[in-house]
Design an enzyme around this catalytic site. Structure first.
Site, PDB file in Angstrom:
ATOM      1  N   LYS A  38      -5.746  -1.585  -2.426  1.00 25.50           N
ATOM      2  CA  LYS A  38      -5.042  -0.648  -1.456  1.00 25.50           C
ATOM      3  C   LYS A  38      -6.128  -0.408  -0.305  1.00 25.50           C
ATOM      4  CE  LYS A  38      -1.301   0.569  -4.668  1.00 25.50           C
ATOM      5  NZ  LYS A  38      -0.902   1.449  -5.409  1.00 25.50           N
ATOM      6  N   VAL A  50       0.878  -1.348  -0.013  1.00 24.66           N
ATOM      7  CA  VAL A  50      -0.056  -0.075   0.072  1.00 24.66           C
ATOM      8  C   VAL A  50       0.959   1.333   0.101  1.00 24.66           C
ATOM      9  CG1 VAL A  50      -1.762   1.191   1.279  1.00 24.66           C
ATOM     10  CG2 VAL A  50      -1.590  -1.298   1.340  1.00 24.66           C
ATOM     11  N   ASP A  60      -6.275  -0.889  -8.774  1.00 24.34           N
ATOM     12  CA  ASP A  60      -5.083  -0.813  -8.230  1.00 24.34           C
ATOM     13  C   ASP A  60      -5.239  -0.291  -6.795  1.00 24.34           C
ATOM     14  OD1 ASP A  60      -1.924  -1.210  -7.703  1.00 24.34           O
ATOM     15  OD2 ASP A  60      -2.408   0.950  -7.421  1.00 24.34           O
ATOM     16  N   GLY A 112       8.104   2.605  -7.490  1.00 25.48           N
ATOM     17  CA  GLY A 112       9.464   2.948  -8.022  1.00 25.48           C
ATOM     18  C   GLY A 112      10.366   1.883  -7.166  1.00 25.48           C
TER      19      GLY A 112
HETATM   20  N1  HSE Z   1       0.616   1.252 -10.412  1.00 20.84           N
HETATM   21  C1  HSE Z   1       0.745   1.891  -9.061  1.00 20.84           C
HETATM   22  C2  HSE Z   1       0.725   3.370  -9.125  1.00 20.84           C
HETATM   23  C3  HSE Z   1       1.871   1.284  -8.453  1.00 20.84           C
HETATM   24  O1  HSE Z   1       0.663   3.963 -10.049  1.00 20.84           O
HETATM   25  O2  HSE Z   1       0.746   3.779  -8.009  1.00 20.84           O
HETATM   26  C4  HSE Z   1       1.836   0.128  -8.024  1.00 20.84           C
HETATM   27  O3  HSE Z   1       0.684  -0.217  -6.935  1.00 20.84           O
END
Ligand code: HSE
Length: 428
Positions: free
Chosen positions: A207, A134, A203, A304
């Site tokens: 989280k 997260v 995504d 990252g």
């Molecule tokens: N693709 C996600 C983002 C990172 O752009 O925050 C991985 O969860």
């Protein structure tokens, strides 16, 4: 000094290589902080021949992550493969059954199967840690499970997908439409292989579902998140919202109400001068509100190599120190099945309308809103030459049901030239 803590790392993408580099570069520091050396025994990834930016020659190469997860010479299985099923799930389950603790960055796995995995970990006397799942480098899992353990959490919210925040802030700063910035994000490599995970809000919802479980002591429930992505956010709305003092963010909000658990992920307006309104580019922000602590704001890189590997390492050091806690902050058997509630908490709303420019049009709109019990707080009609009149309305607080009712009624007035846009204004 105690025996080394031995890792098996599955997945050598950006995050996996980041973890390898930290372990190689900070061996002394990690050993001092953990009270024991932290070592890598074996690694596994799809393509052994791929050119990777790290020296892996000292580690045993294992083709199959499932085999890696069950090896006798590892203590922790570090799962950095991703995906909510397949080899990631299988290998994590086998690792737990084989007496390994698990460290993972896999939000989808935990959001979809967190309850079963928590129970499996406890049955086997193991733990799963997932700080990196997260908001990348932001230590929000530890903040919520440890630092805020004495609080009744009242609300948790945040911007937890950096790609969406990049797209929305870039649309505003460059004055570009969604499609153009989406393409830019693709070329910069910001988008997941399946971009819907990002721009569809999935995504970020994974989280949010994980944070809800920790915050409210409920079984993690992704299915209970009301999800809307950023695909319908137009440059017009970004400009008009800015004109009214707001920014549009893909905001996740979870709160426990008398009717049940509300979890929503949707484009919302927030005050431009608020911490969330000020959030630029790919950065993430999580806001947690507790009865004793009040409101805290955590901000940092949500993705990252360095930030995500930093979060993975925090879990590894925690386990090396012997700190062990239930997966979602309390034993799996105590986590309650949540009652899902559709959003009903009142909020102000932003409405953008295109009205036929003829006498009485505004009056008809005002009547529909009034009949739905919606009171207008602010309103602007913009200059226009030909065609429909752009009208913006900011309402006083009202319910989502009242807004839905009004939106359904508006076309019946005969003065609406385009589908109205409605966005919730979140108090932050
Ligand atoms: N693709 C996600 C983002 C990172 O752009 O925050 C991985 O969860």
């Amino acid at each position: 000094m105690s025996a080394p803590l031995r890792l098996g790392i599955a997945g050598l993408g950006t995050v996996g290589i980041g973890v390898v580099k930290i372990i190689q570069q900070h061996a002394d520091l990690l050993s001092a902080r953990s009270g024991r050396p932290v070592t890598i025994t074996a690694v596994s990834a799809r393509d052994r021949m791929k050119n990777r930016d790290a020296d892996l020659s000292g580690y045993t190469w294992v083709e199959d992550p499932v085999e890696l997860a069950t090896r006798d010479d590892i203590d922790i299985y570090v799962e950095l493969i991703g995906g909510d099923n397949g080899v990631a799930r299988e290998s994590v389950e086998l690792a737990l059954k084989s007496g390994k603790d698990v460290v993972t960055a896999n939000k989808a796995l935990l959001a979809m199967h967190g309850q079963e995995l928590a129970a499996l970990a406890e049955e086997n006397g193991q733990v799963i840690r997932f700080e990196a799942a997260v908001a990348g480098g932001i230590p929000v899992i530890k903040a919520m499970t440890e630092s805020l353990a004495g609080n009744h959490i009242t609300r948790v919210m945040g911007v937890m997908n950096g790609t969406c925040n990049y797209i929305l802030t870039r649309m505003e700063s460059a004055g570009l439409p969604y499609e153009a910035v989406f393409e830019e994000a693709r070329q910069l490599g910001y988008l997941e292989a399946d971009p819907t995970l990002d721009v569809g809000g999935i995504d970020a919802s994974h989280k949010l579902a994980i944070l809800s479980s920790i915050a409210f002591g409920t079984q993690v429930s992704f299915d209970g998140v009301e999800i809307e992505g950023i695909e319908r956010v137009s440059i017009d709305d970004i400009r008009r919202a800015a004109d009214m003092g707001y920014r549009i963010k893909l905001l996740g909000v979870a709160q426990m109400t008398g009717r049940g658990l509300e979890q929503r992920m949707s484009p919302c307006l927030v005050p431009a001068d608020s911490p969330l309104g000020q959030l630029q580019g790919g950065t993430n922000m999580v806001v947690v509100e507790g009865d004793s602590v009040g409101q805290i704001v955590l901000r940092g890189a949500g993705a990252g190599e360095g930030p995500t590997a930093s979060a993975v390492m925090s879990d590894i050091v925690e386990l090396a120190r012997g700190v062990r806690m239930p997966v979602f902050g309390q034993p799996a058997g105590r986590l309650k099945k949540p009652v899902h509630a559709r959003t009903a908490v009142p909020a102000a709303y932003y409405l953008r309308l295109a009205l036929l420019d003829k006498p009485g049009a505004l009056a008809k709109v005002a009547t529909v809103l009034g009949d739905a019990g919606i009171s207008i707080h602010r309103m602007r009609q913009y200059d226009h030459q030909d065609g429909p009149a752009p009208v913006l309305i900011v309402t006083h607080k009202t319910t989502p049901d009242a807004i839905d009712h009004a939106i359904a009624e508006l076309p019946k007035t005969g003065v609406i030239a385009e589908d109205p846009v409605e966005l919730r204004i979140e108090e932050v």
